[in-house]
Design an enzyme around this catalytic site. Structure first.
Site, PDB file in Angstrom:
ATOM      1  N   GLU A  69      35.815  41.673  44.007  1.00  0.00           N
ATOM      2  CA  GLU A  69      35.940  42.700  45.050  1.00  0.00           C
ATOM      3  C   GLU A  69      35.957  44.069  44.394  1.00  0.00           C
ATOM      4  O   GLU A  69      36.632  44.271  43.377  1.00  0.00           O
ATOM      5  CB  GLU A  69      37.242  42.569  45.854  1.00  0.00           C
ATOM      6  CG  GLU A  69      37.241  41.472  46.874  1.00  0.00           C
ATOM      7  CD  GLU A  69      38.544  41.420  47.676  1.00  0.00           C
ATOM      8  OE1 GLU A  69      39.183  42.485  47.873  1.00  0.00           O
ATOM      9  OE2 GLU A  69      38.919  40.311  48.084  1.00  0.00           O
TER      10      GLU A  69
HETATM   11  C1  FCB Z   1      42.022  43.253  48.889  1.00  0.00           C
HETATM   12  C2  FCB Z   1      41.858  42.061  49.799  1.00  0.00           C
HETATM   13  C3  FCB Z   1      40.744  42.195  50.791  1.00  0.00           C
HETATM   14  C4  FCB Z   1      40.651  43.595  51.347  1.00  0.00           C
HETATM   15  C5  FCB Z   1      40.643  44.620  50.245  1.00  0.00           C
HETATM   16  C6  FCB Z   1      40.500  46.043  50.713  1.00  0.00           C
HETATM   17  O1  FCB Z   1      43.336  43.294  48.444  1.00  0.00           O
HETATM   18  O2  FCB Z   1      41.635  40.907  49.019  1.00  0.00           O
HETATM   19  O3  FCB Z   1      40.929  41.234  51.775  1.00  0.00           O
HETATM   20  O4  FCB Z   1      41.650  43.819  52.253  1.00  0.00           O
HETATM   21  O5  FCB Z   1      41.808  44.501  49.476  1.00  0.00           O
END
Ligand code: FCB
Length: 502
Positions: free
Chosen positions: A407
């Protein structure tokens, strides 16, 4: 995708444009509760987020994930969008209460059918499915018997892993057990800004251990069901911790938070032990008697890669106090009152805190400060160097462990202009600088095999409800219309070229 076999680039690090290695995995990520909706369809039962969202004041505007981005019904269109963007991989999560309602008993075939359809649609579009088993939506019934503070929940998780892998394992090449167990434990049970909303630091550390045990037991369950070629992973939101100065007190603050954010995960998972200093730092909160013989062997089962979620760095300093007040563990030692960590405890380091107490079980005497620079709509400072620092640290600390950025992305105040376009130059800038940091880390030897942008779609941002937009595709939640933002077109070009534009 086999993340351990990608050829690394031999380009000179300085070569421009920044070209990524052949086979680099270009993806985007979402999570079940944030996009699916269809909360009570086909046998799904409530998760802790369905319950928490209904608690007055817990979520901005009282927003729930009941409908969200209606992906449950629109997955075909969403996969078509992914295909237009040229995504090579899609990271999504399975909803445990859909797959195994109530968290116990047999699989719900109707729930699994949805993931079956989604996976087939992805494969037909040439997109590798990357499945996370747990992105925070614990079946409510399991919370009713103690949730992650109950050791049995780890065994229930392993059972769920078996059920999911048995049905989908022939077509999903990469599996992740947990997403960000730090948030599940410390925001869920520590300061209560996430579901289930409990505020007890001893419970948070108990939950932490049981989540890791679930990871270990879940890894074994997955391996038992999956073909040998499958990859098993864990995703952590490790912190790029920086001391404010070289003052020994600030350095010690950084050591403590590095312990509670990073080594409390990395040591048990990769070394089979908890760090001694973390055990000592938290001794006034718990005696850790929930750790039983054999647990650490279970937790440290080999995995194939580590997923990293990164948004912003964590800057810490010692509280400015007379030296006499600073000695010892100090503080209340219990509920982590917000006064102990400055004005914006969780917001300053992860953004999920509002004005709740501290999520950290033992941060008395530590201040959290924002890094300098511009901020996103979450108030999170934009600092791509933190991602580079994290990736190169893991290169050194975990030699031979392939890394995936699972992410990375940013929320901004996006809107559709009269022509129907969504211009989001700040997000493009954010993505560009962070991808450049990934490229630089790879050039310096960090084994980063892929990047999953958060997020494909605007979605339910947990305690912030629908007020924060992280998507590269805009979602009008009233009509459910999808509009790729400028950043989506930009990302599609990066994927096509395998390189960042100059
Ligand atoms: C992370 C989460 C994801 C999203 C992002 C912004 O902590 O895993 O679900 O909320 O942040």
């Amino acid at each position: 995708m086999t993340v351990d076999t990608l050829p690394m680039t031999t380009d000179s690090p300085a070569a421009a444009p920044a070209r990524f290695p052949t086979g680099f995995v270009w993806g985007a990520a979402t999570a079940a509760y944030q996009i699916e909706g269809a909360a009570d369809q086909d046998g799904r039962t409530p998760s802790i987020w369905d319950t928490f969202a209904r608690r007055p004041g817990a979520v901005r505007n009282g927003d729930t994930g009941d409908i969200a981005a209606d992906h449950y019904h629109r997955y075909r269109d969403d996969v078509a969008l992914m295909s237009e963007l040229g995504l090579r991989a899609y990271r999504f999560s399975l909803a445990w209460p859909r797959v195994q309602p109530g968290g116990r008993g047999p699989a719900n075939e109707a729930g699994l059918d949805f993931y079956d359809r989604l996976v087939d649609e992805l494969l037909a579009a040439g997109i590798d499915p990357v499945a996370t088993l747990y992105h925070w939506d614990l079946p409510q019934e399991l919370e009713d018997t103690g949730g992650w503070t109950d050791r049995d929940t780890a065994y229930r998780f392993a059972e769920y892993a078996h059920l999911a892998a048995r049905r989908l394992g022939d077509r999903i090449p990469t599996w992740t057990t947990l997403n960000e167990p730090w948030c599940s434990a410390f925001l869920g049970y520590g300061n209560g800004v996430h579901a289930p909303g409990r505020t007890d630091h001893a419970a948070a550390l108990t939950a932490h251990h049981h989540l890791l045990l679930a990871h270990g037991l879940g890894t074994a369950a997955l391996r038992a069901e999956l073909p040998d070629t499958a990859q098993v992973s864990l995703t952590l939101n490790l912190a790029a911790v920086r001391p404010l100065s070289t003052d020994p007190a600030d350095l010690d603050a950084a050591r403590r938070i590095d312990g509670l954010a990073n080594r409390i995960f990395l040591d048990p998972v990769f070394r089979g032990s908890y760090p001694e200093d973390v055990l000592a730092d938290t001794a006034h909160v718990t005696d850790w008697s929930f750790v039983r013989d054999g647990d650490l062997a279970e937790i440290s089962r080999p995995i194939d890669s580590l997923g990293i979620n990164y948004y912003t760095p964590t800057v810490v300093a010692a509280e400015e106090q007379p030296a006499a007040d600073r000695s010892g563990s100090g503080g209340s030692g219990g509920d982590g009152g917000s006064g102990a960590v400055g004005t914006e405890p969780a917001d300053a380091q992860r953004g999920d805190g509002h004005q709740g107490g501290s999520p950290w079980p033992a941060d008395q005497g530590i201040r959290f400060l924002p890094a300098p620079g511009t901020r996103t709509a979450m108030g999170w400072p934009v600092d791509a160097d933190g991602l580079y620092e994290l990736l190169t640290r893991l290169r050194d600390d975990l030699p031979g462990v392939p890394l995936l950025v699972t992410e990375n992305g940013a929320a901004y105040e996006d809107y559709t202009d009269p022509s129907g376009a969504v211009h989001d130059p700040e997000r493009i800038d954010y993505l560009h600088t962070h991808l450049a940091a990934v490229h630089r880390a790879i050039a310096d030897g960090a084994p980063v095999r892929g990047y999953f942008l958060w997020s494909l779609l605007d979605n339910y941002e947990w305690a912030y409800g629908y007020s924060k937009r992280f998507g590269i595709v805009h979602v009008d939640f009233a009509s459910q219309r999808r509009t790729p933002k400028d950043s989506a077109h930009w990302y599609a070009r990066v994927i096509r070229d395998g390189a960042l534009p100059q």
